[in-house]
Design an enzyme around this catalytic site. Structure first.
Site, PDB file in Angstrom:
ATOM      1  N   ASP A 296     -25.726  24.096 -65.574  1.00 52.98           N
ATOM      2  CA  ASP A 296     -26.539  23.715 -66.724  1.00 52.98           C
ATOM      3  C   ASP A 296     -26.506  22.217 -67.008  1.00 52.98           C
ATOM      4  O   ASP A 296     -25.626  21.496 -66.546  1.00 52.98           O
ATOM      5  CB  ASP A 296     -26.018  24.433 -67.987  1.00 52.98           C
ATOM      6  CG  ASP A 296     -26.349  25.909 -67.976  1.00 52.98           C
ATOM      7  OD1 ASP A 296     -26.760  26.430 -66.919  1.00 52.98           O
ATOM      8  OD2 ASP A 296     -26.200  26.544 -69.039  1.00 52.98           O
TER       9      ASP A 296
ATOM     10  N   HIS B  76     -21.452  23.348 -65.301  1.00 54.01           N
ATOM     11  CA  HIS B  76     -22.333  22.260 -65.734  1.00 54.01           C
ATOM     12  C   HIS B  76     -22.305  21.128 -64.709  1.00 54.01           C
ATOM     13  O   HIS B  76     -21.270  20.497 -64.533  1.00 54.01           O
ATOM     14  CB  HIS B  76     -21.888  21.733 -67.107  1.00 54.01           C
ATOM     15  CG  HIS B  76     -21.974  22.762 -68.197  1.00 54.01           C
ATOM     16  ND1 HIS B  76     -21.008  23.733 -68.380  1.00 54.01           N
ATOM     17  CD2 HIS B  76     -22.926  22.987 -69.141  1.00 54.01           C
ATOM     18  CE1 HIS B  76     -21.366  24.501 -69.401  1.00 54.01           C
ATOM     19  NE2 HIS B  76     -22.519  24.072 -69.883  1.00 54.01           N
TER      20      HIS B  76
HETATM   21 ZN    ZN Z   1     -26.190  23.478 -72.032  1.00 54.97          ZN
END
Ligand code: ZN
Length: 428
Positions: free
Chosen positions: A236, A379
């Site tokens: 992400d 992430h």
């Molecule tokens: Zn996020």
């Protein structure tokens, strides 16, 4: 005695005629069933890679090594494009450019069933000192038995083109549940179910085939096998100029694929990375434009957060994402209803990589109770996540996990995205 024999013989003949007649009748008037395409979807390929570099250009080309008739169609197309590319870019060799012209091509292959293999060729090229790649897609659908290309008219009755005219183009890939139509690089899916009434049921159900399963198996290099365990890695908040690229290399080294939930505001600054993510077979999902909590927004703001991001991704790749990951995993009925055309993808394995920024904590959090069907949250915006991904991917590979995209996971686990909107994992 003779009379009785004649009567019995006549009765037997009449009975046989009735049976044969019934067989012909039912066959002739049978509902046109859609092709039996429910076989395992696996990739069919032995791809050889070639590199060629001069002062002015770099070519990273792939050729397929399958049956001659397949090789001939696919590879001669690639060769033709390379010849054009060289012609366009070799005359400038004296300038000694800082940045070379680049030609890349990727070949994706799919076994639809034992008779049909479809092949997608993606060609990306950019001139010397040019920012962006031009992407071109070519498709092939081979009927192995007769060594011919399948036309849609072979599969469908007249009228289907009109029925699907908003999606129809002459570039299409047969997949096991749907046909993908390509308009430049934009992909439109049409399920066989929606085309059912147009099916001819002829070619695809043919029984004989030339390539045995053993031969297929030898040719497989990357397989999405529904019967084997798999996980979906998701990344992400990116894309990120350098981290994302490093993660792509790690994934490639293990024939793994992942899903990148991108922020629109990062897409516009990293277009080259976005293209790379897409062209290397990963999935791109939407993580909003600027990472707001969607439950605090009006319907129109939710829409614009998603649509602006979709446009940005589409402008770079020609692909419209179908997955949304709501920031903070936060959604409610308004969010769901507003985004009813999307699948909302949550996760069930949280790496907390944004918090610890420490691979020694990230890796065990992910690996400790990993299971078939898990969706892992990471992430790519954090550089400390890169070495963690390296370890996680190696370990998953060692443990025999397939690393697939979220859409592949959902499909392989047999979910229907028209009836299920929210996914936490592939075993919910
Ligand atoms: Zn996020």
């Amino acid at each position: 005695m003779k009379g009785i024999f004649k009567i019995i013989l006549s009765l037997v003949i009449i009975a046989l005629l009735i049976i044969i007649g019934a067989l012909i009748w039912t066959n002739y008037f049978a509902e046109p069933e859609m092709p039996n395409l429910k076989q395992e979807m696996v990739e069919y390929k032995k791809i050889n890679n070639y590199e060629e570099e001069t002062e002015s250009y770099l070519i990273k080309s792939s050729k397929i090594d399958a049956d001659d008739f397949i090789n001939l169609s696919v590879n001669s197309f690639v060769d033709e494009k390379i010849v054009e590319f060289k012609k366009d870019n070799s005359s400038q060799s004296k300038i000694l450019p800082r940045d070379k012209a680049v030609f890349k091509n990727v070949i994706d292959t799919f076994i639809v069933n034992e008779n049909i293999v479809s092949v997608k060729v993606t060609i990306m090229q950019k001139g010397i000192e040019k920012e962006n790649y031009d992407t071109q897609i070519q498709t092939y659908n081979f009927y192995l038995k007769d060594k011919v290309n399948i036309s849609l008219d072979d599969l469908f009755k007249a009228g289907y083109k009109e029925k699907i005219k908003d999606k129809y183009t002459d570039k299409y890939l047969l997949k096991n549940n749907s046909i993908e139509f390509y308009n430049n690089t934009q992909k439109n899916n049409c399920t066989y179910n929606t085309l059912k009434e147009y099916g001819k049921n002829k070619i695809i159900t043919a029984k004989n085939y030339d390539i045995s399963q053993e031969e297929y198996d030898k040719l497989l290099s990357r397989v999405v096998d529904p019967s084997r365990k798999m996980v979906a890695i998701t990344l992400d908040d990116g894309p990120h100029g350098s981290n994302t690229q490093k993660i792509l290399d790690i994934l490639d080294a293990h024939s793994a694929r992942a899903t990148f939930f991108m922020l629109g505001q990062n897409v516009v600054n990293n277009e080259g990375v976005v293209k790379d993510v897409y062209s290397r077979g990963n999935e791109i999902g939407i993580h909003t434009w600027s990472h707001p909590q969607l439950t605090n927004l009006s319907e129109s703001s939710i829409k614009s957060q998603i649509e602006q991001t979709s446009d940005a991704i589409y402008n770079v790749t020609g692909y419209r994402p179908t997955l949304v990951r709501p920031p903070y995993g936060s959604f409610n009925k308004v969010v769901k209803d507003t985004l009813k055309d999307y699948s909302l993808i949550l996760w069930n394995i949280d790496s907390l990589d944004w918090k610890s920024r420490d691979e020694n904590q990230i890796v065990p959090l992910v690996m400790n109770d990993i299971q078939d069907g898990d969706i892992i949250l990471l992430h790519d915006i954090h550089s400390t996540t890169v070495p963690a991904v390296d370890k996680i991917v190696s370990e998953l590979d060692k443990q025999g996990y397939q690393m697939v995209t979220v859409s592949e996971l959902i499909e392989a686990k047999g979910y229907n995205r028209e009836t299920t909107q929210v996914f936490y994992s592939g075993r919910q």
